[in-house]
Design a protein around this motif. Sequence first.
Motif, short mmCIF file in Angstrom:
data_model
loop_
_atom_site.label_atom_id
_atom_site.label_comp_id
_atom_site.label_asym_id
_atom_site.label_seq_id
_atom_site.Cartn_x
_atom_site.Cartn_y
_atom_site.Cartn_z
N ARG A 294 1.31 -1.40 0.48
CA ARG A 294 0.05 0.14 -0.21
C ARG A 294 0.49 1.06 -0.28
O ARG A 294 0.05 2.40 -0.84
N ASP A 295 2.13 1.39 0.42
CA ASP A 295 3.10 1.96 0.41
C ASP A 295 3.99 2.39 -0.50
O ASP A 295 4.94 3.21 -1.00
N LEU A 296 4.52 1.38 -1.09
CA LEU A 296 4.74 1.05 -2.35
C LEU A 296 4.98 2.66 -3.78
O LEU A 296 5.85 3.70 -3.99
N PRO A 297 3.79 3.23 -4.08
CA PRO A 297 3.61 3.99 -4.72
C PRO A 297 3.80 5.53 -3.97
O PRO A 297 4.90 6.37 -4.74
N LYS A 298 3.88 5.91 -2.98
CA LYS A 298 4.35 6.90 -2.61
C LYS A 298 5.32 7.25 -2.04
O LYS A 298 6.72 8.25 -2.40
N LYS A 299 6.48 6.32 -1.82
CA LYS A 299 7.54 5.35 -1.43
C LYS A 299 7.87 5.79 -3.05
O LYS A 299 9.76 6.59 -2.91
N MET A 300 8.17 5.32 -4.40
CA MET A 300 8.48 5.06 -5.13
C MET A 300 8.32 6.88 -5.37
O MET A 300 9.07 7.28 -6.25
N SER A 301 7.17 7.62 -5.89
CA SER A 301 6.97 9.06 -6.01
C SER A 301 8.37 9.48 -4.67
O SER A 301 8.66 11.02 -5.80
N GLU A 302 8.46 9.19 -3.78
CA GLU A 302 9.02 9.78 -3.33
C GLU A 302 10.86 9.98 -3.28
O GLU A 302 11.21 11.10 -2.90
N ALA A 303 10.66 9.01 -3.71
CA ALA A 303 12.44 9.10 -3.99
C ALA A 303 12.71 9.50 -5.22
O ALA A 303 14.12 9.61 -6.06
N GLY A 304 11.75 9.74 -6.15
CA GLY A 304 12.25 10.98 -6.65
C GLY A 304 10.94 10.04 -9.29
O GLY A 304 11.41 10.87 -9.32
N LEU A 305 10.61 9.29 -9.03
CA LEU A 305 10.04 8.66 -9.83
C LEU A 305 8.45 9.13 -9.78
O LEU A 305 8.46 9.74 -9.11
N LYS A 306 8.36 9.09 -11.47
CA LYS A 306 7.61 9.70 -11.98
C LYS A 306 6.27 8.50 -12.51
O LYS A 306 6.65 7.59 -13.23
N ILE A 307 5.46 8.16 -11.16
CA ILE A 307 4.46 7.14 -11.34
C ILE A 307 3.51 7.16 -12.56
O ILE A 307 2.77 8.02 -12.97
N ILE A 308 3.99 6.27 -13.87
CA ILE A 308 3.29 5.50 -14.28
C ILE A 308 1.56 5.47 -14.84
O ILE A 308 1.46 5.90 -15.09
N SER A 309 2.07 3.65 -13.81
CA SER A 309 0.84 3.70 -13.54
C SER A 309 0.23 2.97 -12.56
O SER A 309 1.61 1.83 -12.32
N GLN A 310 -0.22 1.92 -12.00
CA GLN A 310 -0.85 1.34 -10.92
C GLN A 310 -1.57 -0.04 -11.01
O GLN A 310 -2.60 0.56 -12.14
N HIS A 311 -1.42 -1.25 -10.43
CA HIS A 311 -2.29 -2.43 -11.46
C HIS A 311 -3.39 -2.83 -9.96
O HIS A 311 -1.67 -3.11 -9.24
N SER A 312 -4.11 -3.35 -9.99
CA SER A 312 -4.38 -4.55 -8.77
C SER A 312 -4.92 -5.59 -9.22
O SER A 312 -5.48 -5.30 -10.15
N CYS A 313 -5.13 -6.56 -8.39
CA CYS A 313 -6.18 -7.73 -9.14
C CYS A 313 -5.58 -8.62 -7.47
O CYS A 313 -5.31 -8.22 -7.04
N SER A 314 -6.77 -9.15 -7.73
CA SER A 314 -7.51 -10.18 -6.08
C SER A 314 -6.93 -11.70 -7.11
O SER A 314 -7.34 -12.10 -8.17
N PHE A 315 -6.91 -12.52 -5.66
CA PHE A 315 -6.19 -13.77 -6.15
C PHE A 315 -7.72 -14.86 -5.54
O PHE A 315 -7.44 -14.72 -3.82
N PRO A 316 -7.79 -14.86 -5.86
CA PRO A 316 -8.78 -16.24 -5.11
C PRO A 316 -8.56 -17.51 -4.57
O PRO A 316 -7.21 -18.41 -5.92
N VAL A 317 -8.86 -18.16 -3.73
CA VAL A 317 -8.09 -19.35 -2.84
C VAL A 317 -8.79 -20.24 -3.25
O VAL A 317 -9.52 -20.43 -2.34
N GLY A 318 -9.14 -21.22 -3.62
CA GLY A 318 -9.35 -22.84 -3.69
C GLY A 318 -10.87 -22.38 -4.36
O GLY A 318 -12.22 -23.39 -4.00
N TRP A 319 -10.72 -21.46 -4.96
CA TRP A 319 -12.67 -21.23 -5.86
C TRP A 319 -12.38 -20.46 -6.70
O TRP A 319 -11.07 -19.70 -7.63
N GLY A 320 -13.21 -21.10 -8.00
CA GLY A 320 -13.36 -19.42 -9.18
C GLY A 320 -12.67 -20.39 -10.14
O GLY A 320 -12.55 -19.61 -11.42
#
Length: 381
Positions: A294-320
């Motif tokens: 959860r903190d990585l976008p902020k940490k990367m930005s504070e380090a001087g990186l320009k945030i280009i994109s963020q992606h998220s997904c959910s992993f079902p455990v034992g179903w789907g």
Amino acid sequence: MKQKKEIPQIILTKPTLEYPKQSSSNIQPTRTISSEKQSIHTIDEEEKQPQQIENAKENEPEPTIDTTLIDIENLNISNPNITVDSSAAENWQPEKHHLVRTDTRVDLRRKFHAVENSVYPLPADAQEQDRLSLQHLLYRLAFNELFHMPIHVQMITDGLRILDVGCGPGDWTRDVARSYPLAEVWGLDMAQSLFEGVEVLPNMKFFTGNVLGELPFPDNTFDGVYQRLLIGGIPKDKWDQVIQELMRLLKPGGYLELCEPDLAYFRTGPNYQKLMNGLNESLAQRGLDPLIARDLPKKMSEAGLKIISQHSCSFPVGWGGKHGDLHLINAHQGVTALKPFLLKSFGVSEQEYDQLVVDAIAECPQNKTYYNAYSIVGQKI
């Protein structure tokens, strides 16, 4: 007599490049890309402490798998306004002995690395090689791409130099090398035993090194750096240092992609929640943050990186469908591999721990347990 629960039996083979299509299920694809915004959080910030991670509420939305594709036509690998002397990096070649033997130790019949100052809790043996190969397959299926860095066209036409940090047995390294034969793809891991005996393509190299220290490459060496699943290897107070070190290796205009899971599981039964609470508390005792994603976008930005994109997904455990079945196997293998690490925290016997694992895994399909993972891309400007 209480009937013993059984874990679903799924025969696993080492994943190949013929990745199966996602099976039809009630998991629907969604687009969750954002640019220069921190919008991937799915859990309230006040739940940050591991001991406060609780089951999701009954109205928690169904998890979804991200199938976002980067708009590669509108993003460039280099910044024409920046000049840098990269001759040292361009002409640099690895020394003849760039693989350094790392010591190992055996605990409860599993082989672990013995690298000084490392807090990484998972093994470094053949069984872990297989689990990491399965895990690579699952992440590739979920995110629907090998990486989100917007360098696909340049990888095909020009060939670039890419570093895979924490490469393990090199499945991601090898897939990228095979998919982009003009590129140089280098894998780095502190446990040499993980990539011993694996297939090495002509445009691949392996190196040993610890990301918590200075890595064995000159400044401005790589067009892209990819790091995944080091949540258990980088202490919370070292992430800023690690990001700075990875930025040092990037050429101006190059990209850093960090991909990490969030170890807050949703819809868990009591045994699985007990297992995860114990894991997260044990990680925290080692200085690790199970919710660092959860903190990585902020940490990367504070380090001087320009945030280009963020992606998220959910992993079902034992179903789907098959995807969820394989996640169940991965979860079982993971907590089994962590047994030497967790036994001390739980204060139970091997047999009691094994039974807890069986009971916990059996709860996941009926509760539709899932967790989230995030991938963030930043550009060095």
